[in-house]
Motif scaffolding. Structure first.
Motif, PDB file in Angstrom:
ATOM      1  N   THR A   1       1.241  -0.745   0.107  1.00 22.85           N
ATOM      2  CA  THR A   1       0.034   0.032   0.163  1.00 22.85           C
ATOM      3  C   THR A   1       0.803   0.885   0.039  1.00 22.85           C
ATOM      4  O   THR A   1       0.565   2.374  -0.829  1.00 22.85           O
ATOM      5  CB  THR A   1      -0.844  -0.163   1.313  1.00 22.85           C
ATOM      6  N   GLY A   2       1.753   1.436   1.057  1.00 25.08           N
ATOM      7  CA  GLY A   2       2.641   1.921   1.048  1.00 25.08           C
ATOM      8  C   GLY A   2       3.692   2.783  -0.738  1.00 25.08           C
ATOM      9  O   GLY A   2       3.856   4.001  -1.281  1.00 25.08           O
ATOM     10  N   ALA A   3       4.112   1.488  -0.957  1.00 23.17           N
ATOM     11  CA  ALA A   3       4.877   1.351  -1.880  1.00 23.17           C
ATOM     12  C   ALA A   3       3.958   1.957  -3.503  1.00 23.17           C
ATOM     13  O   ALA A   3       4.758   3.049  -3.907  1.00 23.17           O
ATOM     14  CB  ALA A   3       5.293   0.417  -2.599  1.00 23.17           C
ATOM     15  N   MET A   4       3.142   1.858  -2.966  1.00 23.74           N
ATOM     16  CA  MET A   4       1.760   2.101  -4.629  1.00 23.74           C
ATOM     17  C   MET A   4       1.436   3.702  -4.465  1.00 23.74           C
ATOM     18  O   MET A   4       1.274   4.366  -5.319  1.00 23.74           O
ATOM     19  CB  MET A   4       0.323   1.969  -4.325  1.00 23.74           C
ATOM     20  N   LEU A   5       1.400   4.136  -3.270  1.00 18.75           N
ATOM     21  CA  LEU A   5       1.233   5.684  -3.099  1.00 18.75           C
ATOM     22  C   LEU A   5       2.525   6.546  -3.119  1.00 18.75           C
ATOM     23  O   LEU A   5       2.731   7.713  -3.396  1.00 18.75           O
ATOM     24  CB  LEU A   5       0.865   5.918  -1.660  1.00 18.75           C
ATOM     25  N   GLY A   6       4.054   5.687  -3.238  1.00 14.05           N
ATOM     26  CA  GLY A   6       5.136   6.270  -2.598  1.00 14.05           C
ATOM     27  C   GLY A   6       5.361   6.367  -4.062  1.00 14.05           C
ATOM     28  O   GLY A   6       6.797   7.025  -4.900  1.00 14.05           O
ATOM     29  N   GLY A   7       5.214   5.163  -5.155  1.00 13.54           N
ATOM     30  CA  GLY A   7       5.920   5.963  -6.409  1.00 13.54           C
ATOM     31  C   GLY A   7       6.940   4.537  -6.380  1.00 13.54           C
ATOM     32  O   GLY A   7       7.657   4.776  -7.574  1.00 13.54           O
ATOM     33  N   ILE A   8       7.183   3.252  -5.418  1.00 17.29           N
ATOM     34  CA  ILE A   8       8.526   2.764  -5.508  1.00 17.29           C
ATOM     35  C   ILE A   8       8.132   1.292  -5.216  1.00 17.29           C
ATOM     36  O   ILE A   8       7.193   1.025  -5.345  1.00 17.29           O
ATOM     37  CB  ILE A   8       9.058   2.809  -4.488  1.00 17.29           C
TER      38      ILE A   8
ATOM     39  N   MET B   1      15.073  10.011  -4.691  1.00 17.76           N
ATOM     40  CA  MET B   1      13.609  10.178  -4.749  1.00 17.76           C
ATOM     41  C   MET B   1      13.772  11.436  -4.094  1.00 17.76           C
ATOM     42  O   MET B   1      12.613  11.783  -4.336  1.00 17.76           O
ATOM     43  CB  MET B   1      13.606   9.346  -2.935  1.00 17.76           C
ATOM     44  N   LEU B   2      14.398  12.104  -4.015  1.00 19.68           N
ATOM     45  CA  LEU B   2      14.696  13.664  -3.020  1.00 19.68           C
ATOM     46  C   LEU B   2      14.628  14.935  -4.222  1.00 19.68           C
ATOM     47  O   LEU B   2      14.196  16.148  -4.406  1.00 19.68           O
ATOM     48  CB  LEU B   2      15.368  13.809  -2.222  1.00 19.68           C
TER      49      LEU B   2
ATOM     50  N   PRO C   1      10.911  14.557 -10.013  1.00 18.10           N
ATOM     51  CA  PRO C   1      10.035  15.952  -9.855  1.00 18.10           C
ATOM     52  C   PRO C   1       9.116  16.001  -9.155  1.00 18.10           C
ATOM     53  O   PRO C   1       8.127  15.224  -8.928  1.00 18.10           O
ATOM     54  CB  PRO C   1       9.810  16.006 -11.564  1.00 18.10           C
ATOM     55  N   SER C   2       8.448  17.301  -9.388  1.00 24.22           N
ATOM     56  CA  SER C   2       7.486  17.675  -7.862  1.00 24.22           C
ATOM     57  C   SER C   2       5.979  17.237  -8.819  1.00 24.22           C
ATOM     58  O   SER C   2       6.095  17.402  -9.905  1.00 24.22           O
ATOM     59  CB  SER C   2       7.571  18.742  -7.594  1.00 24.22           C
ATOM     60  N   THR C   3       4.565  17.477  -7.991  1.00 22.81           N
ATOM     61  CA  THR C   3       3.927  16.794  -8.968  1.00 22.81           C
ATOM     62  C   THR C   3       3.543  18.581  -9.914  1.00 22.81           C
ATOM     63  O   THR C   3       2.696  18.262 -11.188  1.00 22.81           O
ATOM     64  CB  THR C   3       2.589  16.968  -7.907  1.00 22.81           C
ATOM     65  N   LYS C   4       3.667  19.874  -9.495  1.00 23.63           N
ATOM     66  CA  LYS C   4       3.870  20.345 -10.616  1.00 23.63           C
ATOM     67  C   LYS C   4       4.276  20.197 -11.940  1.00 23.63           C
ATOM     68  O   LYS C   4       4.329  21.331 -12.621  1.00 23.63           O
ATOM     69  CB  LYS C   4       4.033  21.734  -9.534  1.00 23.63           C
ATOM     70  N   GLU C   5       5.959  20.350 -11.903  1.00 27.51           N
ATOM     71  CA  GLU C   5       7.176  19.762 -12.739  1.00 27.51           C
ATOM     72  C   GLU C   5       5.971  18.781 -13.723  1.00 27.51           C
ATOM     73  O   GLU C   5       6.185  18.767 -14.471  1.00 27.51           O
ATOM     74  CB  GLU C   5       7.558  19.290 -11.876  1.00 27.51           C
ATOM     75  N   LYS C   6       5.808  17.982 -12.873  1.00 25.76           N
ATOM     76  CA  LYS C   6       5.217  17.140 -14.032  1.00 25.76           C
ATOM     77  C   LYS C   6       4.171  17.026 -14.482  1.00 25.76           C
ATOM     78  O   LYS C   6       4.209  17.128 -16.071  1.00 25.76           O
ATOM     79  CB  LYS C   6       4.799  15.495 -12.866  1.00 25.76           C
ATOM     80  N   GLU C   7       3.495  18.108 -14.434  1.00 27.10           N
ATOM     81  CA  GLU C   7       1.916  18.491 -14.476  1.00 27.10           C
ATOM     82  C   GLU C   7       2.798  19.214 -16.196  1.00 27.10           C
ATOM     83  O   GLU C   7       1.836  18.821 -16.668  1.00 27.10           O
ATOM     84  CB  GLU C   7       0.944  19.108 -13.813  1.00 27.10           C
TER      85      GLU C   7
ATOM     86  N   ALA D   1       1.176  12.711  -2.655  1.00 27.36           N
ATOM     87  CA  ALA D   1       2.594  11.991  -3.192  1.00 27.36           C
ATOM     88  C   ALA D   1       3.729  12.634  -2.890  1.00 27.36           C
ATOM     89  O   ALA D   1       4.519  11.710  -2.839  1.00 27.36           O
ATOM     90  CB  ALA D   1       2.226  11.710  -4.910  1.00 27.36           C
ATOM     91  N   GLU D   2       3.993  13.972  -2.967  1.00 24.67           N
ATOM     92  CA  GLU D   2       5.404  14.748  -2.380  1.00 24.67           C
ATOM     93  C   GLU D   2       6.091  14.200  -1.213  1.00 24.67           C
ATOM     94  O   GLU D   2       6.745  13.410  -0.971  1.00 24.67           O
ATOM     95  CB  GLU D   2       5.540  15.800  -2.589  1.00 24.67           C
ATOM     96  N   LYS D   3       5.147  14.334  -0.740  1.00 21.17           N
ATOM     97  CA  LYS D   3       4.932  13.734   1.026  1.00 21.17           C
ATOM     98  C   LYS D   3       5.592  12.341   1.254  1.00 21.17           C
ATOM     99  O   LYS D   3       5.935  11.986   1.583  1.00 21.17           O
ATOM    100  CB  LYS D   3       3.896  14.261   1.703  1.00 21.17           C
ATOM    101  N   MET D   4       4.836  11.802   1.075  1.00 21.58           N
ATOM    102  CA  MET D   4       5.543  10.353   0.715  1.00 21.58           C
ATOM    103  C   MET D   4       6.252  10.144   0.007  1.00 21.58           C
ATOM    104  O   MET D   4       6.869   8.885   0.787  1.00 21.58           O
ATOM    105  CB  MET D   4       3.804   9.180  -0.707  1.00 21.58           C
ATOM    106  N   GLU D   5       7.081  10.696  -1.715  1.00 22.99           N
ATOM    107  CA  GLU D   5       8.189  10.456  -0.907  1.00 22.99           C
ATOM    108  C   GLU D   5       8.421  10.399  -0.388  1.00 22.99           C
ATOM    109  O   GLU D   5      10.460  10.262  -0.217  1.00 22.99           O
ATOM    110  CB  GLU D   5       8.469  10.732  -2.599  1.00 22.99           C
ATOM    111  N   LYS D   6       8.986  11.442   0.561  1.00 26.91           N
ATOM    112  CA  LYS D   6       9.961  12.383   0.699  1.00 26.91           C
ATOM    113  C   LYS D   6      10.563  12.094   2.303  1.00 26.91           C
ATOM    114  O   LYS D   6      11.188  11.272   2.793  1.00 26.91           O
ATOM    115  CB  LYS D   6       9.649  14.103   1.105  1.00 26.91           C
ATOM    116  N   VAL D   7       8.905  10.798   2.794  1.00 24.57           N
ATOM    117  CA  VAL D   7       8.806   9.852   3.680  1.00 24.57           C
ATOM    118  C   VAL D   7       9.724   8.554   3.367  1.00 24.57           C
ATOM    119  O   VAL D   7      10.663   8.681   4.533  1.00 24.57           O
ATOM    120  CB  VAL D   7       7.418   9.345   4.321  1.00 24.57           C
ATOM    121  N   PHE D   8       9.351   8.152   2.170  1.00 26.78           N
ATOM    122  CA  PHE D   8       9.937   7.660   1.665  1.00 26.78           C
ATOM    123  C   PHE D   8      11.480   7.576   1.746  1.00 26.78           C
ATOM    124  O   PHE D   8      12.502   6.327   1.587  1.00 26.78           O
ATOM    125  CB  PHE D   8       9.802   5.995   0.619  1.00 26.78           C
ATOM    126  N   ALA D   9      12.012   8.805   1.133  1.00 28.96           N
ATOM    127  CA  ALA D   9      13.178   8.827   1.400  1.00 28.96           C
ATOM    128  C   ALA D   9      13.999   8.559   2.596  1.00 28.96           C
ATOM    129  O   ALA D   9      15.257   8.849   2.662  1.00 28.96           O
ATOM    130  CB  ALA D   9      13.386  10.169   0.273  1.00 28.96           C
TER     131      ALA D   9
END
Length: 294
Positions: free
Chosen positions: A18-25, A125-126, A129-135, A270-278
């Motif tokens: 579940t966490g991996a799916m949310l963090g994209g890892i 991970m850090l 690209p941010s969500t805004k950058e990807k958009e 998604a950005e916060k989840m990526e930082k948590v996993f980083a």
């Protein structure tokens, strides 16, 4: 072989997936420290027979974890198979070579290398690209702002939405794809962390198409690597060399977790989840290196 020993891995695997799916890892990044650090703390009977067996189980589990996502992307017709093929022909053989070489690597050296890789992934991970950058990349891509970078591609999904984009030459990132495949076979992680940012940031693919194409590349690479590890384990120690009593719980756990994670998409940053996993990767890297010297 006690088939009730690892019962607790069903909820743990569900949580990890579940966490991996949310963090994209890739989930394998989380299973390795569980197998190699946590299990020995529970008692000698829980310990897995070395890093190679842990890598094989982690990869096999991850392959099933990505399966539900792959089915979804196949139904939506979002995979760019031409680009995926150009990456797969590099990633899969590299993963197989890495898998075979891991059989001969010193176990402590594998742990040190894995720890170092986790620290590198923390940095990657850090730097994602941010969500805004990807958009913005997706918007600029679909608007034709990258026509100068290469050839035109068009993907039409199952709802008749067309994604027209210009993609950089597919050979541009083959070296990095090969490295990602190799370290995936050697240490269970790498291909997903390399392919996805490459397609979005360097090659300017729309995010949805890049994600779908990446999952297709990842699952074939991981399947090839896990198959090689399982084959080697069985060849050397027979069918019982594979900890099936562990796989019995990790596989259904990640399938369930993948479904939960996909339903929770968008409810967490998604950005916060990526930082948590980083941060978690950094802790894992230090811990994995530490157990070799303590």
């Amino acid at each position: 072989m006690d088939f009730t020993m690892y019962w607790f891995m069903l909820p743990v695997s569900t949580l990890v997936a579940t966490g991996a799916m949310l963090g994209g890892i890739g989930g394998a990044a989380m299973f390795m420290p569980i197998f190699l650090i946590v299990f020995p703390l529970l008692g000698p009977e829980f310990a897995i027979a070395g890093p190679v067996a842990a890598i094989g189980v982690a990869l096999l589990t991850e392959a099933f974890g990505f399966s539900s996502g792959l089915i979804g992307y196949l139904r939506r017709h979002l995979i760019d198979f031409k680009i995926a093929k150009s990456l797969i022909i590099i990633a899969v053989p590299s993963a197989i070579v890495g898998s075979f070489l891991s059989q001969y690597a010193d176990p402590d050296m594998l742990k040190i290398m894995y720890g170092a890789l986790m620290l590198i992934l923390t940095y990657i991970m850090l730097r994602r690209p941010s969500t805004k950058e990807k958009e913005k990349i997706t918007k600029d891509t679909l608007a034709g702002k990258f026509e100068h970078i290469g050839h035109e591609r068009t993907i039409t999904d199952n709802e008749a939405n067309s994604f027209k984009y210009h993609l950089c030459h597919p050979g541009k990132g083959k070296a990095f794809t090969g490295i990602g495949g190799f370290i995936t076979g050697l240490m269970s992680v790498g291909i997903g962390e390399i392919v996805t940012p490459q397609l979005v940031k360097q090659c300017k693919m729309p995010v949805s198409v890049a994600a779908a194409t990446s999952v297709f590349v990842i699952i074939l690479t991981v399947a090839a690597a896990s198959g090689t590890h399982i084959y080697s384990l069985i060849s050397e120690g027979g069918v019982d060399a594979v900890p099936w009593h562990l796989v019995l719980y990790t596989v259904p756990g990640v399938i369930i977790g993948g479904q939960i994670g996909s339903r929770l998409q968008g409810k967490f940053s998604a950005e916060k989840m990526e930082k948590v996993f980083a941060g978690l990767f950094g802790v894992i890297g230090i811990a994995m290196i530490s157990i070799v010297f303590l």
